[in-house]
Design an enzyme around this catalytic site. Sequence first.
Site, mmCIF file in Angstrom:
data_model
loop_
_atom_site.group_PDB
_atom_site.id
_atom_site.type_symbol
_atom_site.label_atom_id
_atom_site.label_comp_id
_atom_site.label_asym_id
_atom_site.label_seq_id
_atom_site.Cartn_x
_atom_site.Cartn_y
_atom_site.Cartn_z
ATOM 1 N N GLY A 43 0.790 -1.232 0.000
ATOM 2 C CA GLY A 43 0.000 0.000 0.000
ATOM 3 C C GLY A 43 0.820 1.279 0.000
ATOM 4 O O GLY A 43 0.344 2.325 0.438
ATOM 5 N N SER A 44 2.044 1.215 -0.520
ATOM 6 C CA SER A 44 2.849 2.447 -0.538
ATOM 7 C C SER A 44 2.215 3.487 -1.474
ATOM 8 O O SER A 44 2.229 4.680 -1.188
ATOM 9 C CB SER A 44 4.310 2.162 -0.937
ATOM 10 N N ASN A 45 1.633 3.012 -2.587
ATOM 11 C CA ASN A 45 0.936 3.962 -3.471
ATOM 12 C C ASN A 45 -0.295 4.539 -2.793
ATOM 13 O O ASN A 45 -0.569 5.739 -2.911
ATOM 14 C CB ASN A 45 0.535 3.276 -4.777
ATOM 15 N N LEU B 214 -5.057 -7.292 -6.327
ATOM 16 C CA LEU B 214 -4.814 -8.488 -7.138
ATOM 17 C C LEU B 214 -6.053 -9.245 -7.605
ATOM 18 O O LEU B 214 -5.948 -10.181 -8.382
ATOM 19 C CB LEU B 214 -3.889 -9.452 -6.379
ATOM 20 N N ILE C 203 -11.978 -7.365 -10.986
ATOM 21 C CA ILE C 203 -13.133 -6.569 -10.550
ATOM 22 C C ILE C 203 -14.424 -7.195 -11.090
ATOM 23 O O ILE C 203 -14.560 -7.391 -12.299
ATOM 24 C CB ILE C 203 -12.997 -5.112 -11.047
ATOM 25 N N ASN D 279 -6.497 1.679 -12.738
ATOM 26 C CA ASN D 279 -5.492 0.769 -12.173
ATOM 27 C C ASN D 279 -4.107 1.268 -12.575
ATOM 28 O O ASN D 279 -3.958 1.958 -13.589
ATOM 29 C CB ASN D 279 -5.708 -0.633 -12.754
ATOM 30 N N HIS E 147 -0.333 -0.271 -13.510
ATOM 31 C CA HIS E 147 0.380 -1.511 -13.829
ATOM 32 C C HIS E 147 1.869 -1.184 -13.956
ATOM 33 O O HIS E 147 2.233 -0.198 -14.611
ATOM 34 C CB HIS E 147 -0.165 -2.090 -15.146
ATOM 35 N N ASP F 114 -5.963 -5.695 -17.413
ATOM 36 C CA ASP F 114 -4.945 -4.823 -18.010
ATOM 37 C C ASP F 114 -5.229 -4.402 -19.453
ATOM 38 O O ASP F 114 -4.304 -4.124 -20.208
ATOM 39 C CB ASP F 114 -3.568 -5.498 -17.955
ATOM 40 N N GLU G 280 5.886 5.520 -10.028
ATOM 41 C CA GLU G 280 4.493 5.460 -9.547
ATOM 42 C C GLU G 280 4.222 6.566 -8.536
ATOM 43 O O GLU G 280 3.204 7.258 -8.612
ATOM 44 C CB GLU G 280 4.213 4.090 -8.913
HETATM 45 C C1 GRF Z 1 2.805 -1.426 -7.726
HETATM 46 O O1 GRF Z 1 4.005 -1.648 -8.394
HETATM 47 C C2 GRF Z 1 1.664 -1.499 -8.685
HETATM 48 O O2 GRF Z 1 1.974 -1.048 -9.951
HETATM 49 C C3 GRF Z 1 1.414 -2.971 -8.732
HETATM 50 O O3 GRF Z 1 1.590 -3.401 -7.399
HETATM 51 C C4 GRF Z 1 2.494 -2.540 -6.754
HETATM 52 C C5 GRF Z 1 1.858 -2.048 -5.490
HETATM 53 O O4 GRF Z 1 2.788 -1.474 -4.637
HETATM 54 N N1 GRF Z 1 0.207 -3.293 -9.376
HETATM 55 P P1 GRF Z 1 2.311 -0.811 -3.286
HETATM 56 O O5 GRF Z 1 1.464 -1.845 -2.547
HETATM 57 O O6 GRF Z 1 1.531 0.414 -3.607
HETATM 58 O O7 GRF Z 1 3.558 -0.516 -2.520
#
Ligand code: GRF
Length: 190
Positions: A15-17, A88, A91, A105, A107, A148, A177
């Site tokens: 969940g870093s994003n 993962l 949907i 999403n 990718h 995708d 990202e």
């Molecule tokens: C990211 O690289 C995203 O593109 C992929 O999974 C990763 C998620 O990273 N689908 P995080 O959980 O946000 O750190």
Amino acid sequence: MNTAKRIAIFASGSGSNAENIASFFKDKESAVVALMLTNNPNALVIDRAKRMGIPCTVFNRAEFFDDRVIVDLLIAQKIDLIVLAGFLWKIPENLLQHFAGKIINIHPALLPKYGGKGMYGHHVHKAVIEHGEKESGITIHYVNEKYDEGKVIFQASCLVSREETPESLAAKIQQLEHTHFPRVIADLLE
Ligand code: GRF
């Protein structure tokens, strides 16, 4: 009247994003991350949400695929945009229908290459390196019924060096990202 657009983020792992997007919008009036959701009761994203004071819902397969629980929650929360960030599961149709054109999403590769079922995380980076690609990158796209394959919104690329490993490439991709995803979401919501 509060006109802030409401974002829900789905994540299955770190969940870093999700955290990066939530931080970006924290002091903005245009949008807010109202909710995080995960299928994984052990996901680090749950701790991140807690730390940021954002509600986080954990759901199981039946709630996601067979019932309307999640759709109803998103409707009740008046969600304007659903962001998949490392989520993962596919949907389901009812979610796609209710939020048509409102699910995106990210990718970790330059689609249409290296997408599809099983292409996630280090599997993607390993395949990119094994195929001798000179560049990789990120793709932000709309979500439709096929993995995708929705319309591309944004791509950014990075070089793949001769001595690249899946780990070093993952770090480059994560950097891209974190740099671009929040801004692209802000542009979309405008
Ligand atoms: C990211 O690289 C995203 O593109 C992929 O999974 C990763 C998620 O990273 N689908 P995080 O959980 O946000 O750190």
